[in-house]
Design a protein around this motif. Structure first.
Motif, PDB file in Angstrom:
ATOM      1  N   TYR A   1      -8.136   3.803  -4.462  1.00 54.01           N
ATOM      2  CA  TYR A   1      -7.347   2.712  -3.888  1.00 54.01           C
ATOM      3  C   TYR A   1      -8.249   1.499  -3.677  1.00 54.01           C
ATOM      4  CZ  TYR A   1      -4.431  -0.182  -0.982  1.00 54.01           C
ATOM      5  OH  TYR A   1      -3.705  -1.252  -0.504  1.00 54.01           O
TER       6      TYR A   1
ATOM      7  N   GLY B   1      -8.001  -2.163  -1.820  1.00 52.78           N
ATOM      8  CA  GLY B   1      -7.346  -3.155  -0.980  1.00 52.78           C
ATOM      9  C   GLY B   1      -8.010  -4.500  -1.221  1.00 52.78           C
TER      10      GLY B   1
ATOM     11  N   SER C   1      -4.040   9.364   1.642  1.00 51.72           N
ATOM     12  CA  SER C   1      -3.214   9.419   0.438  1.00 51.72           C
ATOM     13  C   SER C   1      -4.089   9.342  -0.806  1.00 51.72           C
ATOM     14  CB  SER C   1      -2.204   8.261   0.423  1.00 51.72           C
ATOM     15  OG  SER C   1      -1.221   8.437   1.418  1.00 51.72           O
TER      16      SER C   1
ATOM     17  N   VAL D   1      -4.206  -2.417   3.631  1.00 45.78           N
ATOM     18  CA  VAL D   1      -4.462  -0.990   3.750  1.00 45.78           C
ATOM     19  C   VAL D   1      -3.950  -0.513   5.103  1.00 45.78           C
ATOM     20  CG1 VAL D   1      -6.781  -1.320   4.700  1.00 45.78           C
ATOM     21  CG2 VAL D   1      -6.227   0.812   3.491  1.00 45.78           C
ATOM     22  N   SER D   2      -3.415   0.694   5.146  1.00 44.68           N
ATOM     23  CA  SER D   2      -2.998   1.332   6.400  1.00 44.68           C
ATOM     24  C   SER D   2      -3.886   2.532   6.677  1.00 44.68           C
ATOM     25  CB  SER D   2      -1.531   1.780   6.307  1.00 44.68           C
ATOM     26  OG  SER D   2      -0.674   0.670   6.104  1.00 44.68           O
TER      27      SER D   2
ATOM     28  N   ILE E   1       1.297   3.685  -3.111  1.00 43.20           N
ATOM     29  CA  ILE E   1       0.224   4.525  -3.642  1.00 43.20           C
ATOM     30  C   ILE E   1       0.737   5.919  -3.994  1.00 43.20           C
ATOM     31  CG2 ILE E   1      -0.548   5.273  -1.349  1.00 43.20           C
ATOM     32  CD1 ILE E   1      -3.392   5.350  -2.443  1.00 43.20           C
ATOM     33  N   ASP E   2       1.711   6.421  -3.251  1.00 46.37           N
ATOM     34  CA  ASP E   2       2.232   7.764  -3.531  1.00 46.37           C
ATOM     35  C   ASP E   2       2.950   7.807  -4.883  1.00 46.37           C
ATOM     36  OD1 ASP E   2       1.242   8.678  -1.101  1.00 46.37           O
ATOM     37  OD2 ASP E   2       3.084   8.177  -0.035  1.00 46.37           O
TER      38      ASP E   2
ATOM     39  N   SER F   1      -3.538  -2.997  -4.071  1.00 48.65           N
ATOM     40  CA  SER F   1      -2.617  -3.798  -3.281  1.00 48.65           C
ATOM     41  C   SER F   1      -3.433  -4.762  -2.431  1.00 48.65           C
ATOM     42  CB  SER F   1      -1.716  -2.913  -2.423  1.00 48.65           C
ATOM     43  OG  SER F   1      -0.699  -3.710  -1.813  1.00 48.65           O
TER      44      SER F   1
ATOM     45  N   THR G   1      -3.434   5.291   4.241  1.00 45.33           N
ATOM     46  CA  THR G   1      -3.757   5.028   2.839  1.00 45.33           C
ATOM     47  C   THR G   1      -5.002   5.801   2.417  1.00 45.33           C
ATOM     48  OG1 THR G   1      -2.937   2.773   3.206  1.00 45.33           O
ATOM     49  CG2 THR G   1      -4.054   3.217   1.116  1.00 45.33           C
ATOM     50  N   THR G   2      -5.956   5.900   3.314  1.00 51.20           N
ATOM     51  CA  THR G   2      -7.205   6.608   3.017  1.00 51.20           C
ATOM     52  C   THR G   2      -6.931   8.038   2.590  1.00 51.20           C
ATOM     53  OG1 THR G   2      -8.489   5.250   4.542  1.00 51.20           O
ATOM     54  CG2 THR G   2      -9.392   7.418   3.993  1.00 51.20           C
TER      55      THR G   2
ATOM     56  N   GLN H   1       0.798  -1.226   0.000  1.00 53.82           N
ATOM     57  CA  GLN H   1       0.000   0.000   0.000  1.00 53.82           C
ATOM     58  C   GLN H   1       0.832   1.278   0.000  1.00 53.82           C
ATOM     59  OE1 GLN H   1       0.164  -2.311   2.407  1.00 53.82           O
ATOM     60  NE2 GLN H   1      -0.366  -1.527   4.447  1.00 53.82           N
ATOM     61  N   ASP H   2       2.066   1.207   0.476  1.00 50.28           N
ATOM     62  CA  ASP H   2       2.894   2.418   0.530  1.00 50.28           C
ATOM     63  C   ASP H   2       3.265   2.943  -0.856  1.00 50.28           C
ATOM     64  OD1 ASP H   2       2.772   2.343   3.235  1.00 50.28           O
ATOM     65  OD2 ASP H   2       4.841   1.711   3.567  1.00 50.28           O
TER      66      ASP H   2
END
Length: 252
Positions: A215, A217, A207, A200-201, A184-185, A197, A204-205, A181-182
């Protein structure tokens, strides 16, 4: 085939020496000398071991094994029971982590993209030939809700969809199976419409909401079922192994 010869064969095909990983790739536990029957699965959990014992398998081949750098555990409890069962039944254990994610033929990313009908264009990490995250395009743009249902249909798992209302259709998609998930940036910087991915973290929301990207998940396990399955099929087709893929349910 000899069990160490099988490790050489897998290492030659997956090239773990070419990528920095935080786990032990290759043979993690030595078993019987000759390997013909192999059970494959995502994670070397107790349930998978029990299937391998029942099937009288010579080896287990997984994506998630036991030995991770920086994680030193005594052989007791769950880990002891797993390893004890493998040793008592003389079963080899092979595990390949990141090399199985990025392999250009049978890797998790490639297999997921094919399953979703995404034509891959390249990596998200510029200048890295072994980029863990990749991107590609759908044959035609889809509304976000339709793409979410498409993922559900292809993976038999409803994804967590973090919506960005500024993007009304999805065509350019980034992805990184499992715990990716990282990335995404990087996907947002490339002006992609969506990123997929497994996990989710909390961040993430935001971002997704603040960078103009959807996104999805889709589950760590669900996105990583297909690489090890394809690897087993490659061994069966090219070297005559008796291979069974066992999908142990995992909602994460």
């Amino acid at each position: 085939m000899n069990n160490f010869e099988l490790e050489v064969l897998l290492n030659t095909f997956l090239k773990p020496q070419e990528i920095k990983d935080y786990c032990l790739n290759g043979m993690q536990l030595e078993g019987k000398t000759t390997v013909q029957k192999i059970v494959t699965g995502v994670t070397a959990c107790q349930a998978l071991i029990e299937v391998a014992i029942e099937d009288k398998a010579d080896a287990i081949l997984v994506h998630h094994g036991y030995f991770w750098r920086g994680k030193f555990e005594a052989l007791k409890g769950m880990k002891y029971r797993r390893i004890k069962a493998l040793i008592e039944n003389n079963i080899n254990l092979y595990a390949y982590h990141l090399p199985l994610d990025i392999h250009p033929e049978i890797g998790n990313n490639v297999q997921l993209a094919r399953r979703l009908g995404i034509e891959l264009m390249g990596g998200l990490e510029d200048g890295n030939a072994n980029s863990l995250a990749v991107w590609g395009e759908l044959p035609r743009a889809m509304p976000p809700n339709a793409f979410s249902m498409h993922i559900d249909h292809c993976l038999s798992r409803s994804p967590l969809h973090i919506v960005n209302d500024s993007v009304s259709s999805i065509k350019r998609v980034g992805l990184c199976t499992g715990k990716g998930q990282d990335y995404i940036d990087l996907a947002a910087n490339k002006l992609l419409d969506a990123f997929i991915s497994g996990e989710v973290s909390e961040y993430t929301t935001f971002s997704a909401r603040e960078q103009g990207i959807h996104y999805f998940g889709a589950g760590h396990h669900a996105t990583e079922r297909y690489g090890v399955k394809a690897l087993g099929e490659w061994l069966a087709d090219n070297y005559g192994f008796n291979v069974s893929f066992i999908d142990i349910d995992n909602p994460v």
